[in-house]
Design a protein around this motif. Structure first.
Motif, PDB file in Angstrom:
ATOM      1  N   MET A 296      27.167  21.523  14.945  1.00 53.29           N
ATOM      2  CA  MET A 296      28.328  20.867  14.331  1.00 53.29           C
ATOM      3  C   MET A 296      29.545  21.753  14.515  1.00 53.29           C
ATOM      4  O   MET A 296      30.668  21.294  14.563  1.00 53.29           O
ATOM      5  CB  MET A 296      28.104  20.710  12.835  1.00 53.29           C
TER       6      MET A 296
ATOM      7  N   GLY B 128      28.857  15.961  25.621  1.00 49.28           N
ATOM      8  CA  GLY B 128      28.683  14.531  25.870  1.00 49.28           C
ATOM      9  C   GLY B 128      27.271  14.033  25.589  1.00 49.28           C
ATOM     10  O   GLY B 128      26.711  14.283  24.524  1.00 49.28           O
ATOM     11  N   VAL B 129      26.704  13.331  26.550  1.00 47.61           N
ATOM     12  CA  VAL B 129      25.418  12.679  26.332  1.00 47.61           C
ATOM     13  C   VAL B 129      24.326  13.686  26.005  1.00 47.61           C
ATOM     14  O   VAL B 129      23.477  13.445  25.153  1.00 47.61           O
ATOM     15  CB  VAL B 129      25.027  11.850  27.575  1.00 47.61           C
TER      16      VAL B 129
ATOM     17  N   ALA C 288      24.545  14.665  22.459  1.00 46.76           N
ATOM     18  CA  ALA C 288      24.097  13.549  21.641  1.00 46.76           C
ATOM     19  C   ALA C 288      22.574  13.486  21.620  1.00 46.76           C
ATOM     20  O   ALA C 288      21.956  13.324  20.563  1.00 46.76           O
ATOM     21  CB  ALA C 288      24.680  12.241  22.172  1.00 46.76           C
ATOM     22  N   ARG C 289      21.943  13.639  22.791  1.00 47.47           N
ATOM     23  CA  ARG C 289      20.473  13.618  22.860  1.00 47.47           C
ATOM     24  C   ARG C 289      19.877  14.708  21.992  1.00 47.47           C
ATOM     25  O   ARG C 289      18.898  14.483  21.271  1.00 47.47           O
ATOM     26  CB  ARG C 289      20.026  13.820  24.323  1.00 47.47           C
TER      27      ARG C 289
ATOM     28  N   ARG D   9      21.191  16.104  19.388  1.00 44.76           N
ATOM     29  CA  ARG D   9      21.348  15.800  17.968  1.00 44.76           C
ATOM     30  C   ARG D   9      20.386  14.729  17.488  1.00 44.76           C
ATOM     31  O   ARG D   9      19.985  14.701  16.332  1.00 44.76           O
ATOM     32  CB  ARG D   9      22.785  15.349  17.695  1.00 44.76           C
ATOM     33  N   GLN D  10      20.028  13.806  18.410  1.00 42.81           N
ATOM     34  CA  GLN D  10      19.069  12.777  18.027  1.00 42.81           C
ATOM     35  C   GLN D  10      17.729  13.417  17.671  1.00 42.81           C
ATOM     36  O   GLN D  10      16.962  12.873  16.887  1.00 42.81           O
ATOM     37  CB  GLN D  10      18.875  11.782  19.167  1.00 42.81           C
TER      38      GLN D  10
ATOM     39  N   ILE E 144      20.483   4.270  10.177  1.00 48.89           N
ATOM     40  CA  ILE E 144      21.466   4.744  11.162  1.00 48.89           C
ATOM     41  C   ILE E 144      20.871   5.732  12.159  1.00 48.89           C
ATOM     42  O   ILE E 144      21.062   5.612  13.366  1.00 48.89           O
ATOM     43  CB  ILE E 144      22.664   5.398  10.435  1.00 48.89           C
ATOM     44  N   SER E 145      20.101   6.697  11.635  1.00 47.97           N
ATOM     45  CA  SER E 145      19.625   7.744  12.537  1.00 47.97           C
ATOM     46  C   SER E 145      18.624   7.185  13.541  1.00 47.97           C
ATOM     47  O   SER E 145      18.428   7.757  14.607  1.00 47.97           O
ATOM     48  CB  SER E 145      19.004   8.895  11.749  1.00 47.97           C
TER      49      SER E 145
ATOM     50  N   GLU F 152      18.834   3.895  14.622  1.00 52.63           N
ATOM     51  CA  GLU F 152      19.558   2.963  15.486  1.00 52.63           C
ATOM     52  C   GLU F 152      20.194   3.664  16.679  1.00 52.63           C
ATOM     53  O   GLU F 152      20.249   3.118  17.768  1.00 52.63           O
ATOM     54  CB  GLU F 152      20.651   2.239  14.682  1.00 52.63           C
ATOM     55  N   VAL F 153      20.697   4.873  16.459  1.00 56.33           N
ATOM     56  CA  VAL F 153      21.376   5.547  17.564  1.00 56.33           C
ATOM     57  C   VAL F 153      20.435   5.866  18.714  1.00 56.33           C
ATOM     58  O   VAL F 153      20.880   6.107  19.826  1.00 56.33           O
ATOM     59  CB  VAL F 153      22.078   6.844  17.113  1.00 56.33           C
TER      60      VAL F 153
ATOM     61  N   TYR G  25      18.150   3.665  19.565  1.00 56.85           N
ATOM     62  CA  TYR G  25      17.724   2.335  19.995  1.00 56.85           C
ATOM     63  C   TYR G  25      16.296   1.983  19.637  1.00 56.85           C
ATOM     64  O   TYR G  25      15.559   1.409  20.448  1.00 56.85           O
ATOM     65  CB  TYR G  25      17.922   2.185  21.510  1.00 56.85           C
TER      66      TYR G  25
ATOM     67  N   ILE H  23      12.221   0.022  12.701  1.00 56.44           N
ATOM     68  CA  ILE H  23      13.151   0.627  11.749  1.00 56.44           C
ATOM     69  C   ILE H  23      12.847   0.142  10.335  1.00 56.44           C
ATOM     70  O   ILE H  23      12.719   0.923   9.395  1.00 56.44           O
ATOM     71  CB  ILE H  23      14.604   0.286  12.130  1.00 56.44           C
TER      72      ILE H  23
ATOM     73  N   ARG I  91      17.060   9.979   5.656  1.00 55.92           N
ATOM     74  CA  ARG I  91      17.762   9.765   6.921  1.00 55.92           C
ATOM     75  C   ARG I  91      17.481  10.895   7.904  1.00 55.92           C
ATOM     76  O   ARG I  91      17.328  10.671   9.098  1.00 55.92           O
ATOM     77  CB  ARG I  91      19.261   9.655   6.681  1.00 55.92           C
TER      78      ARG I  91
END
Ligand SMILES: Nc1ncnc2c1ncn2[C@@H]1O[C@H](COP(=O)(O)OP(=O)(O)OP(=O)(O)O)[C@@H](O)[C@H]1O
Ligand SMILES: Nc1ncnc2c1ncn2[C@@H]1O[C@H](COP(=O)(O)OP(=O)(O)OP(=O)(O)O)[C@@H](O)[C@H]1O
Ligand SMILES: [Mg+2]
Ligand SMILES: [Mg+2]
Lengths: 276, 295, 295, 276
Positions: free
Chosen positions: D103, D123-124, D127-128, D130-131, D154-155, D157-158, D160, D166, D202
């Protein structure tokens, strides 16, 4: 703990609280005592002869769609008492404090603060009452873009204290809470535990006659917890009625004060109270 | 005293801390006043245009016979029965001949052999300037046509018609734009004030919780609204005045703005505009906050 | 596929949950498009007004002597040297006499005894409709004045001048209002979008923290911007059309709007306006969000 | 606690975590192991032979105007480890977690997650990463106008996940955290302790390979605290690396896991770790 009238007149007040707290208190409430003494005769808990600062009678609070936050809670908290509310998460501790500070109105029942029913207060009178109640909210309600000092000062500014007095008191409190170097830091940049202490400082800054603290040590380590509790005890000694909602055993286990346990919104037990 | 001291310190602090959104509101108010005053200026000057355009409007009633003094009196009465008029002038055959001769200028010699009464007599009617709609002119004209002895009424129909239509069109445009703009403006100011207050809702709520009286909370907003109203409307009027001066200097080609003499608001009208917007601003912020404070 | 499924569900949810501010943005866009299109419509129709007003403009050059065919040719050439003209007509003394007689109507008898050549010969020049500024007309007139044998040039100076000045004034007003409005509009749309996104900054930040890719966060906003652009501009154009129809029905008094024939945008222009505003909206919301996402 | 490779293949995973967590973990990280094995030779803490999930080397974090939040912190946390960070309020616990979850970026020093330096991620890829990290923030960062279920979803959904999966997982988690009846309540109306549990749910919902929890029990009573810790232990057993910053003695005192104490931003002590 003694009731106000019984306090030794020469007793030295601790320097962190305004010397005149006691007198302010008497001046403010004495005109209501008569009325209170009359009405109290009809109430359930007549056993105790002290002035009741908070009197709740069969208070319930329901939230829309079947949430029973409080159910038939009756309790009387004396002037100058230190009172603990405990209970599982969701038991209704915060709700009770919200009702007492008249942030919310009860769905049923009667709440009297210093003998006056809160449900009828409005406008300036409600504001005056709130000035005399210091509340440390569980979610702090700090203004994230103001400095720690400004946040603490707010509660004094609303009752038109003089700037130099405010400045002095803020510095005192910050020192006692080990936050001296955070005086000019905006609260959004403080650590969670530091924020919690700022919230507490704001609650007691104006030397209120009643202090409501909601989970004051949730983000604090043992040493800081002690510091905070010492400060609260000092305030209590100088005459303030204090209600603490907490889940932290260490702060209430060996104390001589009353502890009320809530369970699913109802009073489950009421123990302790050795000194009273 | 300590109340006002606290309140003024509060206002100062607010201005320092939220100058971004304060500036935004100020800009909105300025723009709104500018827009409103602009359209009001055009509207009030358009009334003058009407006058100017009507200046040369004269109806000429051709008559069969030259009227005697008595008949003249009668005609005059009849004309004035329809409406007040600016002036009525009787033009005899001789007058008409002289005018015509004058118009011919160097060529007037050609008229030497002619009888001096070959042109018809007429009445020149100059209507009041209040007679501003085309329909009224037309009505008046057909009324005149029916006078005893009138053969024909002329008033440069084509041009007049064109002019009146044009003015009418312009007023529709001005009115429509004005309505659109004033809608936009009201919407903007309301929205901006709303958002400014919404952005400080946390603070307002906290103030209530620590026991601030309503006056303590509201007065700073009230003063801010007042300040914004004063500054915004003054800036608005001032920039309109600058714009106005610029146009006058830049576009006053020969005979252009002399003709449509543009004039700015009188000081008292300017002051009235400022006062009204200050009032609206103050009321606006006061009432919005009033609404939000009922937590 | 699961990306688009998630994104569309997201959009649906956003619309449901923030319909208040979404509606506000939509309203803003609609109003802005309406205002813009309104001024564009007036502007594009003003060009027609110019034509119409110029229609009857003719310059009459009075000559000393009637020109022979050769001289006529020369004059024609000289005139056309200055500028292309719509038409040139030579009016001989006899023609002028006939016209005058016609104008006299019933009274033409008075001319019986006169020589048929007492009126001067002239050239009637009708300039092209592109000759739209007063200065150009004046220049043209003084050019004509200097032609060999010309004694005087007439073109109804007063009326023409008035008309041109008026048109000019109107174009200034339209231009100024337009600028003011478009400023306001841009400001409004930008501000509204900014605030809508600001109001959801918490959510955006959280999405980043739980590992949403930039596309995951941006695409819904992009789609919302698109939707708002499409709806807003369509509503805007539609309401302008309704307004237009209403005016036409309501104000088409005899000969009024026949004269200044108002016409609405062609479908392709309407489409272009919609496309541009969709583009702007989408870009606007995309770029604002882009800026805010750089946390 | 054993390293991943040594896990008995037939071991039943608790039903609250996805069965394939383990496999996902291996698939995701195995290609980085080689690189990691090579670079690790030059590092300070070479003593332990397991895969280090988090590797911090002389990490410092300064905030503008003289705030030293972290100073030369070096620590290596193994894959599958449960690790406690303790320390006084303001010691730098939260700052450390923020750096690990990228962060914030460190002012000095190197942080590697599963062998990859975080400072270069963008970028991606970021994001990966952090997922695969679940974080329960100290201030929860819940969306106050969404329901508890939506917040937890939410966590997932990101990345998919399918809606039915879910829904199932959310219901499971709410049940395990004693929040079944708060499924459709917006989180702004929950009690503070309930919010804390939603934030935790979450964090672990997406079965991340690494879970960072900041003061997970600050607003919870003893019983609920145990419930929460059980859940975290279960996640740990199914392979997740867990770092817990806390001040609550009860949850780390008798545990067999390593405990690091921070003091004024520096490592003060590193104790425990019987099983490793
Ligand atoms: N964004 C920031 N800007 C400036 N100073 C900061 C910022 N964040 C944290 N700090 C300071 O850094 C120090 C460490 O903060 P941190 O939040 O890591 O403490 P912590 O150990 O989590 O404390 P707590 O137990 O109270 O949550 C504190 O003194 C804090 O005031
Ligand atoms: N505004 C609200 N709307 C609906 N339900 C509410 C609202 N506020 C509280 N509740 C519910 O009322 C119950 C009691 O809440 P309260 O905040 O008093 O609990 P608490 O004892 O303070 O718990 P904690 O220890 O977690 O803070 C909870 O189940 C909570 O979900
Ligand atoms: Mg609570
Ligand atoms: Mg922390």
């Amino acid at each position: 703990m003694t009731a106000l009238g019984a306090k030794p007149p020469g007793m030295l007040l601790p320097d962190h609280c305004d010397e005149d707290t006691h007198n302010i208190y008497r001046r403010r409430f004495c005109n209501q005592e008569l009325h209170h003494n009359v009405t109290r005769m009809n109430k359930k808990s007549v056993s105790r002869q002290q002035e009741a600062m908070i009197e709740m009678i069969k208070v319930s609070k329901y939230y829309p769609v079947n949430v029973v936050a409080l159910q038939d809670v009756s309790v009387s908290i004396s002037t100058g008492e230190l009172f603990f509310i405990i209970g599982k998460s969701g038991a209704g501790k915060t709700t009770l404090l919200k009702l007492v500070s008249s942030m919310e109105l009860p769905s049923n029942g009667l709440i009297e603060i210093a003998g006056k029913p809160t449900s009828k207060l409005k406008g300036v009178k409600l504001a005056r009452l709130r000035q005399r109640i210091g509340v440390a909210y569980q979610d702090f309600k700090l203004l994230a873009d103001r400095t720690a000092a400004e946040n603490i000062a707010i509660s004094m500014e609303v009752s038109y204290k003089k700037p130099q007095i405010i400045r002095k008191r803020v510095r005192e409190l910050l020192e006692q809470l080990d936050l001296t170097d955070k005086h000019g830091t905006i609260t959004g940049e403080l650590s969670r535990g530091e924020q919690q202490r700022v919230a507490l400082a704001r609650a007691i800054a104006n030397s209120p006659t009643m202090i409501l603290v909601d989970e004051p040590t949730g983000n604090l380590d043992a040493a800081t917890t002690e510091r905070v509790m010492n400060l609260l005890h000092k305030c209590n000694k100088s005459g303030a009625t204090i209600v603490i909602a907490t889940h932290d055993e260490t702060i209430y286990k060996n104390s001589p004060h009353r502890v009320m346990e809530l369970k699913h919104g109802a009073v489950h037990s009421l123990t302790g109270g050795l000194l009273i | 005293m300590s109340f006002w001291f606290t309140v003024i310190r509060q206002v100062g602090r607010n201005l320092r801390q939220t100058w971004g959104s304060q500036l935004m509101t100020l800009f909105t108010v300025t723009l709104s006043v500018l827009i409103f005053a602009f359209f009001y200026l055009i509207y009030s000057n358009m009334l003058h245009f009407g006058d100017k355009l009507g200046d040369d409007l004269r109806l000429i009633v051709y008559l069969e016979e030259e009227p005697g003094p008595e008949l003249q009196q009668q005609l005059r009465k009849k004309i004035e029965q329809f409406d007040q008029v600016e002036s009525i002038r009787f033009v005899s055959r001789i007058d008409a001949y002289e005018r015509f001769a004058e118009q011919l200028g160097d060529n007037r010699g050609v008229l030497d052999d002619m009888p001096k009464d070959f042109l018809p007599p007429s009445i020149e009617v100059i209507p009041l300037k209040t007679l501003s709609s085309l329909n009224q002119v037309k009505l008046f004209s057909s009324y005149l046509r029916k006078l005893a002895g009138a053969t024909k009424v002329q008033y440069g129909q084509e041009w007049v018609e064109r002019f009146y239509n044009f003015t009418r069109l312009i007023s529709i445009i001005v009115a429509l734009s004005g309505i659109l703009l004033i809608m936009t403006t009201i919407f903007m100011v309301a929205y901006t004030i709303r958002l400014t207050i919404l952005g400080r809702q946390d603070e307002l709520e906290l103030l209530k919780l620590v026991g601030a009286t309503n006056n303590y909370i509201r007065t700073p907003f009230f003063l801010e609204g007042l300040l914004q109203g004063v500054l915004g409307s003054t800036f608005g009027i001032a920039s309109l005045y600058i714009l106005f001066q610029w146009i006058q200097n830049h576009f006053s080609g020969p005979g252009f703005l002399n003709m449509f003499e543009f004039s700015f608001f009188s000081p008292s009208v300017s002051l009235a505009i400022i006062c009204v917007s200050v009032l609206l601003c103050t009321l606006g912020s006061y009432s919005t906050m009033h609404k939000f404070l009922r937590i």
